[in-house]
Design a protein around this motif. Structure first.
Motif, PDB file in Angstrom:
ATOM      1  N   GLU A  66      13.362   1.039 -10.518  1.00  0.00           N
ATOM      2  CA  GLU A  66      13.150   0.435 -11.760  1.00  0.00           C
ATOM      3  C   GLU A  66      11.990  -0.683 -11.271  1.00  0.00           C
ATOM      4  O   GLU A  66      11.127  -0.809 -12.333  1.00  0.00           O
ATOM      5  N   PHE A  67      11.948  -1.502 -10.279  1.00  0.00           N
ATOM      6  CA  PHE A  67      11.118  -2.645 -10.057  1.00  0.00           C
ATOM      7  C   PHE A  67       9.859  -2.272  -9.940  1.00  0.00           C
ATOM      8  O   PHE A  67       9.409  -1.223  -9.141  1.00  0.00           O
ATOM      9  N   GLU A  68       9.010  -2.799 -10.978  1.00  0.00           N
ATOM     10  CA  GLU A  68       7.471  -2.523 -10.908  1.00  0.00           C
ATOM     11  C   GLU A  68       6.475  -3.336 -10.042  1.00  0.00           C
ATOM     12  O   GLU A  68       7.229  -4.729 -10.114  1.00  0.00           O
ATOM     13  N   ILE A  69       5.679  -2.822  -9.251  1.00  0.00           N
ATOM     14  CA  ILE A  69       4.755  -3.657  -8.456  1.00  0.00           C
ATOM     15  C   ILE A  69       3.616  -3.194  -9.048  1.00  0.00           C
ATOM     16  O   ILE A  69       2.987  -2.218  -9.304  1.00  0.00           O
ATOM     17  N   ILE A  70       2.984  -4.433  -9.516  1.00  0.00           N
ATOM     18  CA  ILE A  70       1.631  -4.334 -10.294  1.00  0.00           C
ATOM     19  C   ILE A  70       0.498  -5.043  -9.234  1.00  0.00           C
ATOM     20  O   ILE A  70       0.544  -6.065  -9.149  1.00  0.00           O
ATOM     21  N   LEU A  71      -0.378  -3.854  -9.099  1.00  0.00           N
ATOM     22  CA  LEU A  71      -1.546  -4.063  -8.020  1.00  0.00           C
ATOM     23  C   LEU A  71      -2.589  -4.310  -8.962  1.00  0.00           C
ATOM     24  O   LEU A  71      -3.100  -3.512  -9.748  1.00  0.00           O
ATOM     25  N   ALA A  72      -3.257  -5.609  -8.804  1.00  0.00           N
ATOM     26  CA  ALA A  72      -4.412  -5.885  -9.867  1.00  0.00           C
ATOM     27  C   ALA A  72      -5.857  -6.203  -9.047  1.00  0.00           C
ATOM     28  O   ALA A  72      -5.742  -6.838  -8.041  1.00  0.00           O
ATOM     29  N   LYS A  73      -6.635  -5.987  -9.724  1.00  0.00           N
ATOM     30  CA  LYS A  73      -8.246  -6.187  -9.269  1.00  0.00           C
ATOM     31  C   LYS A  73      -8.594  -7.161 -10.246  1.00  0.00           C
ATOM     32  O   LYS A  73      -9.274  -8.162 -10.125  1.00  0.00           O
ATOM     33  N   SER A  74      -8.285  -6.991 -11.474  1.00  0.00           N
ATOM     34  CA  SER A  74      -8.676  -8.029 -12.717  1.00  0.00           C
ATOM     35  C   SER A  74      -7.707  -7.823 -13.848  1.00  0.00           C
ATOM     36  O   SER A  74      -6.866  -6.948 -13.571  1.00  0.00           O
ATOM     37  N   VAL A  75      -7.844  -8.362 -14.965  1.00  0.00           N
ATOM     38  CA  VAL A  75      -6.984  -8.177 -16.212  1.00  0.00           C
ATOM     39  C   VAL A  75      -7.222  -6.771 -16.683  1.00  0.00           C
ATOM     40  O   VAL A  75      -5.931  -6.246 -17.424  1.00  0.00           O
ATOM     41  N   ASP A  76      -8.121  -6.002 -16.622  1.00  0.00           N
ATOM     42  CA  ASP A  76      -8.265  -4.637 -16.965  1.00  0.00           C
ATOM     43  C   ASP A  76      -8.149  -3.652 -15.827  1.00  0.00           C
ATOM     44  O   ASP A  76      -8.044  -2.472 -16.288  1.00  0.00           O
ATOM     45  N   GLU A  77      -8.169  -3.857 -14.633  1.00  0.00           N
ATOM     46  CA  GLU A  77      -7.980  -2.916 -13.821  1.00  0.00           C
ATOM     47  C   GLU A  77      -6.718  -3.354 -12.923  1.00  0.00           C
ATOM     48  O   GLU A  77      -6.670  -3.925 -12.055  1.00  0.00           O
ATOM     49  N   TYR A  78      -5.623  -2.436 -12.933  1.00  0.00           N
ATOM     50  CA  TYR A  78      -4.531  -2.626 -12.352  1.00  0.00           C
ATOM     51  C   TYR A  78      -3.780  -1.179 -12.112  1.00  0.00           C
ATOM     52  O   TYR A  78      -4.062  -0.214 -13.036  1.00  0.00           O
ATOM     53  N   LYS A  79      -2.732  -1.095 -11.242  1.00  0.00           N
ATOM     54  CA  LYS A  79      -2.057  -0.102 -10.993  1.00  0.00           C
ATOM     55  C   LYS A  79      -0.593  -0.618 -11.265  1.00  0.00           C
ATOM     56  O   LYS A  79      -0.202  -1.400 -10.705  1.00  0.00           O
ATOM     57  N   ILE A  80       0.244   0.392 -11.636  1.00  0.00           N
ATOM     58  CA  ILE A  80       1.523   0.103 -11.503  1.00  0.00           C
ATOM     59  C   ILE A  80       2.407   1.019 -10.646  1.00  0.00           C
ATOM     60  O   ILE A  80       2.446   2.174 -11.109  1.00  0.00           O
ATOM     61  N   MET A  81       3.233   0.791  -9.902  1.00  0.00           N
ATOM     62  CA  MET A  81       4.023   1.371  -8.995  1.00  0.00           C
ATOM     63  C   MET A  81       5.336   0.895  -9.034  1.00  0.00           C
ATOM     64  O   MET A  81       5.810   0.013  -9.275  1.00  0.00           O
ATOM     65  N   LYS A  82       6.353   1.941  -8.551  1.00  0.00           N
ATOM     66  CA  LYS A  82       7.881   1.433  -8.392  1.00  0.00           C
ATOM     67  C   LYS A  82       7.926   1.178  -6.975  1.00  0.00           C
ATOM     68  O   LYS A  82       7.250   1.818  -6.083  1.00  0.00           O
ATOM     69  N   LEU A  83       8.953   0.257  -6.647  1.00  0.00           N
ATOM     70  CA  LEU A  83       9.004  -0.397  -5.054  1.00  0.00           C
ATOM     71  C   LEU A  83       9.334   0.903  -4.321  1.00  0.00           C
ATOM     72  O   LEU A  83       8.942   1.014  -3.169  1.00  0.00           O
ATOM     73  N   SER A  84      10.146   1.825  -5.108  1.00  0.00           N
ATOM     74  CA  SER A  84      10.859   2.955  -4.453  1.00  0.00           C
ATOM     75  C   SER A  84       9.550   3.818  -3.791  1.00  0.00           C
ATOM     76  O   SER A  84       9.768   4.649  -2.714  1.00  0.00           O
ATOM     77  N   GLU A  85       8.524   3.714  -4.219  1.00  0.00           N
ATOM     78  CA  GLU A  85       7.238   4.539  -3.921  1.00  0.00           C
ATOM     79  C   GLU A  85       6.606   3.964  -2.655  1.00  0.00           C
ATOM     80  O   GLU A  85       5.863   4.596  -2.100  1.00  0.00           O
ATOM     81  N   LEU A  86       6.690   2.747  -2.675  1.00  0.00           N
ATOM     82  CA  LEU A  86       6.079   1.888  -1.573  1.00  0.00           C
ATOM     83  C   LEU A  86       6.905   1.863  -0.294  1.00  0.00           C
ATOM     84  O   LEU A  86       6.433   1.614   0.789  1.00  0.00           O
ATOM     85  N   LEU A  87       8.290   2.015  -0.542  1.00  0.00           N
ATOM     86  CA  LEU A  87       9.236   1.989   0.620  1.00  0.00           C
ATOM     87  C   LEU A  87      10.426   2.913   0.232  1.00  0.00           C
ATOM     88  O   LEU A  87      11.317   2.563  -0.124  1.00  0.00           O
ATOM     89  N   PRO A  88       9.948   4.149   0.608  1.00  0.00           N
ATOM     90  CA  PRO A  88      10.977   5.167   0.320  1.00  0.00           C
ATOM     91  C   PRO A  88      11.923   5.042   1.291  1.00  0.00           C
ATOM     92  O   PRO A  88      11.706   4.539   2.484  1.00  0.00           O
ATOM     93  N   TYR A  89      13.315   5.338   0.970  1.00  0.00           N
ATOM     94  CA  TYR A  89      14.393   5.445   2.031  1.00  0.00           C
ATOM     95  C   TYR A  89      14.668   4.100   2.617  1.00  0.00           C
ATOM     96  O   TYR A  89      15.191   3.824   3.823  1.00  0.00           O
ATOM     97  N   SER A  90      14.566   3.101   1.886  1.00  0.00           N
ATOM     98  CA  SER A  90      14.729   1.655   2.243  1.00  0.00           C
ATOM     99  C   SER A  90      16.390   1.399   2.537  1.00  0.00           C
ATOM    100  O   SER A  90      17.086   2.150   2.242  1.00  0.00           O
ATOM    101  N   PHE A  91      16.281   0.377   3.299  1.00  0.00           N
ATOM    102  CA  PHE A  91      17.742  -0.102   3.587  1.00  0.00           C
ATOM    103  C   PHE A  91      17.791  -1.421   2.885  1.00  0.00           C
ATOM    104  O   PHE A  91      17.203  -2.164   2.857  1.00  0.00           O
ATOM    105  N   GLY A  92      19.023  -1.247   2.084  1.00  0.00           N
ATOM    106  CA  GLY A  92      19.500  -2.412   1.150  1.00  0.00           C
ATOM    107  C   GLY A  92      20.998  -2.840   1.202  1.00  0.00           C
ATOM    108  O   GLY A  92      21.610  -2.211   1.900  1.00  0.00           O
ATOM    109  N   PRO A  93      21.159  -3.657   0.420  1.00  0.00           N
ATOM    110  CA  PRO A  93      22.697  -4.297   0.459  1.00  0.00           C
ATOM    111  C   PRO A  93      23.673  -3.178   0.290  1.00  0.00           C
ATOM    112  O   PRO A  93      24.779  -2.993   0.644  1.00  0.00           O
ATOM    113  N   SER A  94      23.184  -2.165  -0.601  1.00  0.00           N
ATOM    114  CA  SER A  94      24.210  -1.048  -0.919  1.00  0.00           C
ATOM    115  C   SER A  94      24.401  -0.170   0.460  1.00  0.00           C
ATOM    116  O   SER A  94      25.612   0.520   0.634  1.00  0.00           O
ATOM    117  N   ASP A  95      23.632  -0.294   1.442  1.00  0.00           N
ATOM    118  CA  ASP A  95      23.731   0.517   2.892  1.00  0.00           C
ATOM    119  C   ASP A  95      24.915  -0.193   3.650  1.00  0.00           C
ATOM    120  O   ASP A  95      25.372   0.444   4.636  1.00  0.00           O
TER     121      ASP A  95
END
Length: 138
Positions: free
Chosen positions: A107-136
C-alpha cells in the motif's frame, strides 16, 4: 489527490536547498507523510568518512519515528546533481528496508518526482519484492 501530491513535491523542491552533499554534489530531498497526515521532510547529509552519511528518506523516517509516528502512507523523493533535478531518483536498498519496517509495502506509495507536473507513483513492493520485514520474525 493530484493537488496534494503536487504540494508534497513542491515541499520537497523547496527543501532540497538544505541538503548537505559537498562530496557527491548529488542533492536529495524527501517528504514523508504519516498515515494520519503529518509531514516530515528529510535531505541527504554526507560525511567525509562516507559511512556516516544519511539519505534523505531515512532522515525523514527517523525524524517521524523520533516523534512517535510508526505508520506511513507515502513518500516523495527527488534529487539531482547540484540540486538540478534531471531524472527520477529511487531510494537505495537500505532506505527501502527501513521503509518496509514501518509500512505495508503493498500500500505504501513512493512518489518519484522531477517536477510538480512530472512524477511516477509506485508501491514499495514494486521496488523491493520479497522483502524481509517484522512479520518474518513472528
Amino acid at each position: 489527490m493530484t493537488d496534494h501530491i503536487r504540494e508534497l513535491i513542491q515541499l520537497a523542491i523547496d527543501n532540497i536547498k538544505y541538503s548537505y552533499a559537498p562530496y557527491s554534489e548529488f542533492n536529495v530531498s524527501a517528504v514523508l507523510e504519516t498515515a494520519t497526515g503529518e509531514l516530515y521532510t528529510g535531505v541527504n547529509i554526507e560525511n567525509a568518512a562516507y559511512s556516516p552519511t544519511n539519505c534523505a528518506e531515512r532522515t525523514a523516517v527517523f525524524k517521524a519515528v523520533s516523534e512517535g509516528h510508526r505508520n506511513f502512507s507515502r513518500i516523495v523523493i527527488l534529487g539531482g546533481s547540484k540540486s538540478n533535478i534531471i531524472d527520477f531518483v529511487t531510494p537505495c536498498g537500505v532506505c527501502r528496508q527501513v521503509l518496509v519496517e514501518f509500512t505495508n509495502p503493498e500500500e505504501f506509495e513512493i512518489i518519484l518526482a522531477k517536477s510538480v507536473d512530472e512524477y511516477k507513483i509506485m508501491k514499495l513492493s514494486e521496488l523491493l519484492p520479497y522483502s524481509f520485514g517484522p512479520s518474518d520474525l513472528e
